[in-house]
Design an enzyme around this catalytic site. Structure first.
Site, PDB file in Angstrom:
ATOM      1  N   ARG A  57      13.161  -6.087  14.326  1.00 14.22           N
ATOM      2  CA  ARG A  57      14.574  -6.020  15.088  1.00 14.22           C
ATOM      3  C   ARG A  57      15.265  -4.959  14.434  1.00 14.22           C
ATOM      4  O   ARG A  57      16.396  -4.434  15.088  1.00 14.22           O
ATOM      5  CB  ARG A  57      15.217  -7.492  15.248  1.00 14.22           C
ATOM      6  N   ASP A 187      28.926   8.088  29.243  1.00 16.62           N
ATOM      7  CA  ASP A 187      27.499   7.970  29.988  1.00 16.62           C
ATOM      8  C   ASP A 187      26.918   9.030  30.710  1.00 16.62           C
ATOM      9  O   ASP A 187      27.383   9.324  31.644  1.00 16.62           O
ATOM     10  CB  ASP A 187      27.821   6.569  30.994  1.00 16.62           C
ATOM     11  N   LYS A 212      16.287   5.638  33.752  1.00 14.79           N
ATOM     12  CA  LYS A 212      16.492   6.648  34.913  1.00 14.79           C
ATOM     13  C   LYS A 212      15.596   7.761  34.743  1.00 14.79           C
ATOM     14  O   LYS A 212      14.514   7.785  34.441  1.00 14.79           O
ATOM     15  CB  LYS A 212      17.975   6.778  35.160  1.00 14.79           C
TER      16      LYS A 212
HETATM   17  C1  PLP Z   1      25.232   5.542  35.207  1.00  8.89           C
HETATM   18  C2  PLP Z   1      24.408   4.193  34.867  1.00  8.89           C
HETATM   19  N1  PLP Z   1      24.412   3.680  33.559  1.00  8.89           N
HETATM   20  C3  PLP Z   1      24.233   2.425  33.105  1.00  8.89           C
HETATM   21  C4  PLP Z   1      23.321   1.785  33.847  1.00  8.89           C
HETATM   22  C5  PLP Z   1      22.564   0.470  33.246  1.00  8.89           C
HETATM   23  O1  PLP Z   1      21.131   0.728  32.798  1.00  8.89           O
HETATM   24  P1  PLP Z   1      19.928  -0.068  32.780  1.00  8.89           P
HETATM   25  O2  PLP Z   1      19.723  -0.660  34.274  1.00  8.89           O
HETATM   26  O3  PLP Z   1      18.897   0.690  32.155  1.00  8.89           O
HETATM   27  O4  PLP Z   1      20.649  -1.345  32.043  1.00  8.89           O
HETATM   28  C6  PLP Z   1      22.857   2.310  35.220  1.00  8.89           C
HETATM   29  C7  PLP Z   1      22.038   1.585  35.948  1.00  8.89           C
HETATM   30  O5  PLP Z   1      21.785   1.718  37.216  1.00  8.89           O
HETATM   31  C8  PLP Z   1      23.373   3.490  35.511  1.00  8.89           C
HETATM   32  O6  PLP Z   1      23.602   3.932  36.968  1.00  8.89           O
END
Ligand code: PLP
Length: 391
Positions: A57, A187, A212
């Site tokens: 972990r 993000d 993604k």
């Molecule tokens: C812009 C964005 N940030 C974060 C996430 C969340 O990621 P995860 O699905 O890997 O937890 C997503 C998921 O669609 C997203 O589109």
């Protein structure tokens, strides 16, 4: 050519780093790819607190090549921290907001990030303010107000935003935040480091849904957080170890395999997205198309100035409202009606199907994640689906 710290790769070019970083040391008969270490615990006889690998972990050797490669791509001085999902990285980063602190959030952000922020509001008295990230003056004003109420507010950014594709002026906002002692967390899932490197534009922390584009094949859930600040790195590391949202070694390995082709995939999908957007823009069955690469996007010039390409996500609103939009998602044959984005395959989704999507997102808006298929095939499939949806 200068060597970025830690990679041992004699290039700063991202297409080279994506392929060459995070490889085992060169030696006769050494493997070309890093091994997968399946062990939840490690021999431990050294001085406590000085060993890298003690318990799974806290750290696993399989994470390191991925973390080193992501850091090289984002231009981070410290290794990335891999998490079990994008949301695990996001909730760890949101925990940097102190109890009672102020958090500025895009009015259109990924809906689960908004939910996580609202939870913080309920549990920890964090004040959440939603802002239109495209309106630089309004965001700076909100930062000043938040800073006057409580020191060190946090500005959370997506650019482009999900799903409305607003573009924030990252250099202007990070500069204004810096003057106020506010932290900026970006993000960077939609843009990817190929199109935009927020740390070099002044952000304090970058988070990713590696699920993604970085992993790129819709077959693994993984997240990452990156920072140049040793203090923030230590806090994020602690959130990961204590919260326990760690990636499995298999998934970390698979994600790195996906990263190897990131530059190629992004180049192709951005090219396809531009073709699809331009075609839909001319299509009589379409009410509105939004893509930062179209000159009628309200922040097209800003995107051109701060991004390398315009990403591979676009939105379309067909004539005929939500019913026509739903029909279109049922009529496609090559595109897949599914949530998520950033894989090799093209996906589309009417976003308001999701009960948690922002009410300001139009009911008829379809988000398209453009993949790496042939652009003409993608366009032909949309044409036939639009034609039949309008009947
Ligand atoms: C812009 C964005 N940030 C974060 C996430 C969340 O990621 P995860 O699905 O890997 O937890 C997503 C998921 O669609 C997203 O589109």
């Amino acid at each position: 050519m200068s060597e970025p710290p830690g990679t041992g790769v004699a290039s700063t070019r991202l297409s080279t780093l994506a392929v060459a970083a995070g490889r085992p040391a060169r030696a006769d008969q050494a493997p070309v790819n890093p091994p997968i270490v399946l062990s939840s615990t490690f021999h431990s006889t050294g001085t406590p607190g000085t060993e890298d690998f003690v318990y799974g972990r806290h750290g696993n050797p399989t994470w390191l090549p991925l973390e080193e490669t992501l850091a090289a791509l984002e231009g981070a001085q410290l290794p990335a921290l891999a998490f079990s999902s994008g949301m695990a990285a996001i909730t760890a980063a949101l925990d940097l907001v102190p109890p009672g602190g102020h958090l500025l959030l895009p009015q259109h952000a990924y809906h689960a990030s908004v939910l996580a922020a609202r939870e913080l509001q309920q549990r920890c008295g964090v004040q959440v303010h939603t802002v239109d990230v495209a309106d630089t003056a309004a965001v700076i004003e909100a930062l000043h107000r938040a800073g006057a109420a409580h020191p060190h507010p946090v500005l959370w950014l997506e650019s482009p935003t999900n799903p409305m594709l607003e573009i924030a002026d990252l250099p202007a906002l990070t500069a204004a935040a810096g003057e106020l002692g506010a932290r900026v967390i970006v993000d960077n899932t939609f843009a990817t480091p190929i199109a935009q490197r927020p740390l070099s534009l002044g952000a304090d922390v970058v988070v990713h849904s590696v699920t993604k584009y970085l992993a790129g094949h819709s077959d693994v859930l993984l997240g990452a957080a990156l920072t140049n600040s040793p203090e923030l790195h230590a806090r994020l590391h602690e959130r990961r170890s204590v919260g326990g949202a760690v990636p499995s070694p298999w998934d970390a390995w698979l994600a790195l395999r996906g990263v190897r082709t990131l530059a190629l995939r992004v180049e192709r999908s951005q090219h396809n997205a531009q073709q699809v957007a331009e075609h839909l823009h001319r299509h009589p069955g379409v009410l509105q198309v939004r893509y930062p690469g179209l000159t009628d996007h309200p922040q097209h010039e800003r995107a051109a100035a701060q991004m390398n390409g315009f990403g591979s996500i676009l939105t379309v609103r067909p004539h005929g409202g939500a019913a026509a939009a739903e029909e279109l998602t049922r009529r496609v044959r090559l595109w897949t009606p599914a949530t998520s984005l950033g894989g090799v395959e093209s996906l589309l989704e009417r976003r308001r199907r999701l009960v948690d999507e922002a009410r300001t997102v139009p009911e008829d808006l379809i988000r398209l994640s453009v993949g790496i298929e042939d652009a003409e095939d993608l366009i032909a499939d949309l044409d036939q689906a639009l034609g039949r949806a309008a009947q």
